[in-house]
Design a protein around this motif. Structure first.
Motif, PDB file in Angstrom:
ATOM      1  N   ALA A   1       7.777  14.626   7.024  1.00 50.12           N
ATOM      2  CA  ALA A   1       7.702  15.063   8.425  1.00 50.12           C
ATOM      3  C   ALA A   1       6.258  15.165   8.916  1.00 50.12           C
ATOM      4  O   ALA A   1       5.979  14.936  10.094  1.00 50.12           O
ATOM      5  N   ASP A   2       5.334  15.491   8.014  1.00 52.63           N
ATOM      6  CA  ASP A   2       3.923  15.627   8.410  1.00 52.63           C
ATOM      7  C   ASP A   2       3.183  14.288   8.457  1.00 52.63           C
ATOM      8  O   ASP A   2       1.989  14.238   8.732  1.00 52.63           O
ATOM      9  N   GLY A   3       3.902  13.193   8.180  1.00 50.16           N
ATOM     10  CA  GLY A   3       3.291  11.866   8.243  1.00 50.16           C
ATOM     11  C   GLY A   3       2.723  11.367   6.933  1.00 50.16           C
ATOM     12  O   GLY A   3       2.310  10.212   6.821  1.00 50.16           O
ATOM     13  N   SER A   4       2.687  12.225   5.917  1.00 46.71           N
ATOM     14  CA  SER A   4       2.151  11.783   4.623  1.00 46.71           C
ATOM     15  C   SER A   4       3.145  10.845   3.940  1.00 46.71           C
ATOM     16  O   SER A   4       4.360  10.974   4.090  1.00 46.71           O
ATOM     17  N   VAL A   5       2.613   9.886   3.203  1.00 38.54           N
ATOM     18  CA  VAL A   5       3.447   8.863   2.562  1.00 38.54           C
ATOM     19  C   VAL A   5       4.109   9.436   1.310  1.00 38.54           C
ATOM     20  O   VAL A   5       3.434   9.924   0.396  1.00 38.54           O
ATOM     21  N   ARG A   6       5.429   9.388   1.280  1.00 43.89           N
ATOM     22  CA  ARG A   6       6.190   9.856   0.123  1.00 43.89           C
ATOM     23  C   ARG A   6       6.542   8.703  -0.814  1.00 43.89           C
ATOM     24  O   ARG A   6       6.643   8.859  -2.014  1.00 43.89           O
ATOM     25  N   HIS A   7       6.755   7.535  -0.224  1.00 46.76           N
ATOM     26  CA  HIS A   7       7.155   6.354  -1.008  1.00 46.76           C
ATOM     27  C   HIS A   7       6.458   5.148  -0.367  1.00 46.76           C
ATOM     28  O   HIS A   7       6.750   4.796   0.766  1.00 46.76           O
ATOM     29  N   VAL A   8       5.539   4.534  -1.078  1.00 44.31           N
ATOM     30  CA  VAL A   8       4.725   3.435  -0.528  1.00 44.31           C
ATOM     31  C   VAL A   8       5.588   2.203  -0.270  1.00 44.31           C
ATOM     32  O   VAL A   8       6.445   1.843  -1.091  1.00 44.31           O
ATOM     33  N   GLY A   9       5.373   1.554   0.857  1.00 44.89           N
ATOM     34  CA  GLY A   9       6.118   0.351   1.216  1.00 44.89           C
ATOM     35  C   GLY A   9       5.634  -0.880   0.455  1.00 44.89           C
ATOM     36  O   GLY A   9       4.538  -0.898  -0.124  1.00 44.89           O
ATOM     37  N   ILE A  10       6.442  -1.924   0.491  1.00 47.78           N
ATOM     38  CA  ILE A  10       6.139  -3.127  -0.299  1.00 47.78           C
ATOM     39  C   ILE A  10       4.900  -3.865   0.182  1.00 47.78           C
ATOM     40  O   ILE A  10       4.258  -4.577  -0.591  1.00 47.78           O
ATOM     41  N   PHE A  11       4.527  -3.702   1.467  1.00 43.91           N
ATOM     42  CA  PHE A  11       3.397  -4.485   1.971  1.00 43.91           C
ATOM     43  C   PHE A  11       2.084  -4.087   1.307  1.00 43.91           C
ATOM     44  O   PHE A  11       1.125  -4.855   1.331  1.00 43.91           O
ATOM     45  N   ALA A  12       2.033  -2.912   0.674  1.00 43.92           N
ATOM     46  CA  ALA A  12       0.816  -2.489  -0.030  1.00 43.92           C
ATOM     47  C   ALA A  12       0.406  -3.515  -1.088  1.00 43.92           C
ATOM     48  O   ALA A  12      -0.781  -3.700  -1.369  1.00 43.92           O
ATOM     49  N   ALA A  13       1.385  -4.212  -1.662  1.00 43.48           N
ATOM     50  CA  ALA A  13       1.110  -5.184  -2.720  1.00 43.48           C
ATOM     51  C   ALA A  13       0.950  -6.614  -2.217  1.00 43.48           C
ATOM     52  O   ALA A  13       0.524  -7.493  -2.967  1.00 43.48           O
ATOM     53  N   VAL A  14       1.274  -6.857  -0.952  1.00 44.70           N
ATOM     54  CA  VAL A  14       1.274  -8.229  -0.431  1.00 44.70           C
ATOM     55  C   VAL A  14      -0.122  -8.865  -0.399  1.00 44.70           C
ATOM     56  O   VAL A  14      -0.300  -9.993  -0.875  1.00 44.70           O
ATOM     57  N   PRO A  15      -1.159  -8.200   0.131  1.00 41.72           N
ATOM     58  CA  PRO A  15      -2.469  -8.860   0.193  1.00 41.72           C
ATOM     59  C   PRO A  15      -3.001  -9.297  -1.185  1.00 41.72           C
ATOM     60  O   PRO A  15      -3.517 -10.406  -1.317  1.00 41.72           O
TER      61      PRO A  15
ATOM     62  N   GLN B   1      17.743  -5.088  10.087  1.00 43.64           N
ATOM     63  CA  GLN B   1      17.557  -4.112  11.157  1.00 43.64           C
ATOM     64  C   GLN B   1      16.079  -3.753  11.332  1.00 43.64           C
ATOM     65  O   GLN B   1      15.386  -3.503  10.343  1.00 43.64           O
ATOM     66  N   PRO B   2      15.581  -3.686  12.578  1.00 39.06           N
ATOM     67  CA  PRO B   2      14.172  -3.346  12.817  1.00 39.06           C
ATOM     68  C   PRO B   2      13.703  -2.072  12.113  1.00 39.06           C
ATOM     69  O   PRO B   2      12.621  -2.036  11.533  1.00 39.06           O
ATOM     70  N   LYS B   3      14.529  -1.029  12.125  1.00 41.10           N
ATOM     71  CA  LYS B   3      14.154   0.229  11.459  1.00 41.10           C
ATOM     72  C   LYS B   3      13.984  -0.001   9.956  1.00 41.10           C
ATOM     73  O   LYS B   3      13.024   0.475   9.338  1.00 41.10           O
ATOM     74  N   SER B   4      14.904  -0.761   9.359  1.00 37.64           N
ATOM     75  CA  SER B   4      14.825  -1.039   7.922  1.00 37.64           C
ATOM     76  C   SER B   4      13.643  -1.940   7.585  1.00 37.64           C
ATOM     77  O   SER B   4      13.033  -1.799   6.520  1.00 37.64           O
ATOM     78  N   ILE B   5      13.317  -2.865   8.483  1.00 39.19           N
ATOM     79  CA  ILE B   5      12.147  -3.730   8.282  1.00 39.19           C
ATOM     80  C   ILE B   5      10.898  -2.864   8.164  1.00 39.19           C
ATOM     81  O   ILE B   5      10.106  -2.990   7.228  1.00 39.19           O
ATOM     82  N   ARG B   6      10.726  -1.952   9.129  1.00 42.41           N
ATOM     83  CA  ARG B   6       9.537  -1.086   9.121  1.00 42.41           C
ATOM     84  C   ARG B   6       9.509  -0.205   7.877  1.00 42.41           C
ATOM     85  O   ARG B   6       8.476  -0.064   7.228  1.00 42.41           O
ATOM     86  N   GLU B   7      10.641   0.381   7.524  1.00 43.81           N
ATOM     87  CA  GLU B   7      10.685   1.283   6.369  1.00 43.81           C
ATOM     88  C   GLU B   7      10.332   0.569   5.072  1.00 43.81           C
ATOM     89  O   GLU B   7       9.572   1.107   4.257  1.00 43.81           O
ATOM     90  N   THR B   8      10.852  -0.637   4.874  1.00 42.86           N
ATOM     91  CA  THR B   8      10.571  -1.328   3.619  1.00 42.86           C
ATOM     92  C   THR B   8       9.126  -1.821   3.555  1.00 42.86           C
ATOM     93  O   THR B   8       8.504  -1.791   2.502  1.00 42.86           O
ATOM     94  N   LEU B   9       8.572  -2.256   4.691  1.00 50.35           N
ATOM     95  CA  LEU B   9       7.186  -2.721   4.704  1.00 50.35           C
ATOM     96  C   LEU B   9       6.198  -1.563   4.582  1.00 50.35           C
ATOM     97  O   LEU B   9       5.217  -1.643   3.849  1.00 50.35           O
ATOM     98  N   GLU B  10       6.474  -0.481   5.304  1.00 51.60           N
ATOM     99  CA  GLU B  10       5.520   0.622   5.456  1.00 51.60           C
ATOM    100  C   GLU B  10       5.745   1.759   4.478  1.00 51.60           C
ATOM    101  O   GLU B  10       4.813   2.465   4.099  1.00 51.60           O
ATOM    102  N   GLY B  11       6.994   2.000   4.108  1.00 52.63           N
ATOM    103  CA  GLY B  11       7.309   3.084   3.191  1.00 52.63           C
ATOM    104  C   GLY B  11       7.970   4.259   3.870  1.00 52.63           C
ATOM    105  O   GLY B  11       8.308   4.214   5.047  1.00 52.63           O
TER     106      GLY B  11
END
Length: 196
Positions: A150-164, A136-146
């Motif tokens: 509500a204020d936009g701060s990251v609570r749980h870092v997404g997996i793409f942080a480790a990809v590069p 699902q597109p929503k799940s794709i974004r959530e897993t990649l991005e984290g």
């Protein structure tokens, strides 16, 4: 200092590949990568059915022939009979990277209890990282991005942080990201100075 990266985007779905409905996986991946990457990149897209041999051939072609350093798949990771993406991915990989699948399930469990049914895996093949993402597109974004508060701060870092950095370690190109979308993490010794 950014280098060009070729990224394989593979949507695996019987019904989308036969035209029953429009594929949403590849557009979602292109949109997210377009926002997240500051390095130059090009997509190699494939829309294929849930057939193990076809998935294996497609992944091998994207890595060995096309020269992708990152391949992202979407679809075919559940428990249904036709869901064979993880088996195909593991069959063509040189090394399994279990942390990616573990973390994707952990992120998705913030949203739905059925995330425990997901079987995403990640592998290294040569100088390429291959990751199975949710469908699902929503799940794709959530897993990649984290996960964000509500204020936009990251609570749980997404997996793409480790990809590069993973791609650095296997000999691929140096990839940079937009920190507002996902901040790539590298140890201090692995960070290259930004070019003017």
């Amino acid at each position: 200092m950014s280098e060009h990266i070729r990224i394989g985007l593979v949507s695996i779905s019987d019904r989308a590949s036969d035209g029953t409905y429009e594929d949403q996986g590849i557009p979602a991946l292109k949109d997210w990568l377009g926002r997240a990457l500051t390095s130059p990149w090009a997509a190699e897209t494939r829309l294929i059915p849930d057939e193990r041999a076809r998935i294996e051939r497609t992944l091998v072609e994207l890595v060995d022939d096309v020269g992708c350093n990152l391949v992202l798949t979407t679809g075919g990771t559940g428990p249904a009979v036709r869901d064979v993406t993880p088996e195909a991915t593991l069959a063509i990989g040189d090394k399994e990277m279990p942390g990616f699948g573990e973390e994707m399930r952990r992120i998705s469990l913030n949203f739905v209890p059925t995330a425990i049914l997901s079987r995403q895996v990640a592998v290294i093949r040569g100088k390429c990282l291959i990751i199975n993402l949710p469908g699902q597109p929503k799940s794709i974004r959530e897993t990649l991005e984290g996960v964000r508060d509500a204020d936009g701060s990251v609570r749980h870092v997404g997996i793409f942080a480790a990809v590069p950095y993973c791609i650095d370690l296997v000999g691929g190109p140096y990839i940079e990201t937009d920190g507002a979308v996902i901040k790539a993490f590298r140890p201090k010794h692995a960070i290259r100075p930004k070019q003017a």
